[in-house]
Design a protein around this motif. Structure first.
Motif, PDB file in Angstrom:
ATOM      1  N   MET A 103      43.891  13.706  -5.823  1.00  0.00           N
ATOM      2  CA  MET A 103      43.711  14.380  -7.106  1.00  0.00           C
ATOM      3  C   MET A 103      42.223  14.465  -7.466  1.00  0.00           C
ATOM      4  O   MET A 103      41.736  15.508  -7.905  1.00  0.00           O
ATOM      5  CB  MET A 103      44.488  13.605  -8.168  1.00  0.00           C
ATOM      6  N   LYS A 104      41.503  13.371  -7.283  1.00  0.00           N
ATOM      7  CA  LYS A 104      40.063  13.335  -7.555  1.00  0.00           C
ATOM      8  C   LYS A 104      39.344  14.399  -6.720  1.00  0.00           C
ATOM      9  O   LYS A 104      38.532  15.172  -7.241  1.00  0.00           O
ATOM     10  CB  LYS A 104      39.516  11.945  -7.245  1.00  0.00           C
ATOM     11  N   GLU A 105      39.658  14.443  -5.442  1.00  0.00           N
ATOM     12  CA  GLU A 105      39.037  15.424  -4.549  1.00  0.00           C
ATOM     13  C   GLU A 105      39.350  16.853  -4.997  1.00  0.00           C
ATOM     14  O   GLU A 105      38.458  17.706  -5.051  1.00  0.00           O
ATOM     15  CB  GLU A 105      39.543  15.196  -3.123  1.00  0.00           C
ATOM     16  N   MET A 106      40.606  17.103  -5.347  1.00  0.00           N
ATOM     17  CA  MET A 106      41.008  18.447  -5.788  1.00  0.00           C
ATOM     18  C   MET A 106      40.270  18.862  -7.060  1.00  0.00           C
ATOM     19  O   MET A 106      39.771  19.989  -7.158  1.00  0.00           O
ATOM     20  CB  MET A 106      42.521  18.498  -6.038  1.00  0.00           C
ATOM     21  N   LEU A 107      40.212  17.960  -8.019  1.00  0.00           N
ATOM     22  CA  LEU A 107      39.542  18.280  -9.283  1.00  0.00           C
ATOM     23  C   LEU A 107      38.048  18.516  -9.079  1.00  0.00           C
ATOM     24  O   LEU A 107      37.475  19.454  -9.647  1.00  0.00           O
ATOM     25  CB  LEU A 107      39.764  17.155 -10.300  1.00  0.00           C
ATOM     26  N   GLU A 108      37.425  17.684  -8.265  1.00  0.00           N
ATOM     27  CA  GLU A 108      35.985  17.821  -8.054  1.00  0.00           C
ATOM     28  C   GLU A 108      35.614  19.109  -7.320  1.00  0.00           C
ATOM     29  O   GLU A 108      34.530  19.649  -7.539  1.00  0.00           O
ATOM     30  CB  GLU A 108      35.442  16.602  -7.326  1.00  0.00           C
ATOM     31  N   THR A 109      36.494  19.638  -6.489  1.00  0.00           N
ATOM     32  CA  THR A 109      36.189  20.885  -5.791  1.00  0.00           C
ATOM     33  C   THR A 109      36.238  22.088  -6.733  1.00  0.00           C
ATOM     34  O   THR A 109      35.693  23.146  -6.404  1.00  0.00           O
ATOM     35  CB  THR A 109      37.143  21.134  -4.601  1.00  0.00           C
TER      36      THR A 109
END
Length: 100
Positions: free
Chosen positions: A26-32
């Protein structure tokens, strides 16, 4: 400037993964999203390190020019994809938006 803060408690297991693995994804998805939605002025995603039962698992802090920019972000197809995934793994969500 509009500040948009969201926190989620995640299900222990969802979509075939633990809450820890889902939080990382989720963190990776949001940061992209910062690379595809120009209205995002700033975005930060943090994973909880507090062991309190009252603590949430993931926190999002983001900034937008105004409420219109936030709406563009919220309606953006890439954000909607993330929101769909998060809806499957989250058990609770709190949000606050405020202008400064």
């Amino acid at each position: 400037m509009l500040k948009h803060i969201v926190m989620w408690k995640l299900k222990e297991q969802a979509e075939g993964n633990t809450n820890v693995k889902n939080a990382l994804f989720m963190k990776e998805m949001l940061e992209t999203l910062r690379d595809v939605i120009p209205e995002i002025e700033m975005i930060e995603v943090g994973l909880n390190v507090n062991s309190s039962a009252a603590a949430y698992d993931v926190a999002l802090y983001s900034e937008f020019k105004d409420e219109e920019a936030l709406k563009v972000y919220q309606d953006h197809p890439e954000h909607l994809k993330v929101a769909e995934f998060v809806g499957k793994i989250a058990e609770d969500r709190v949000v606050v938006d405020y202008l400064i």
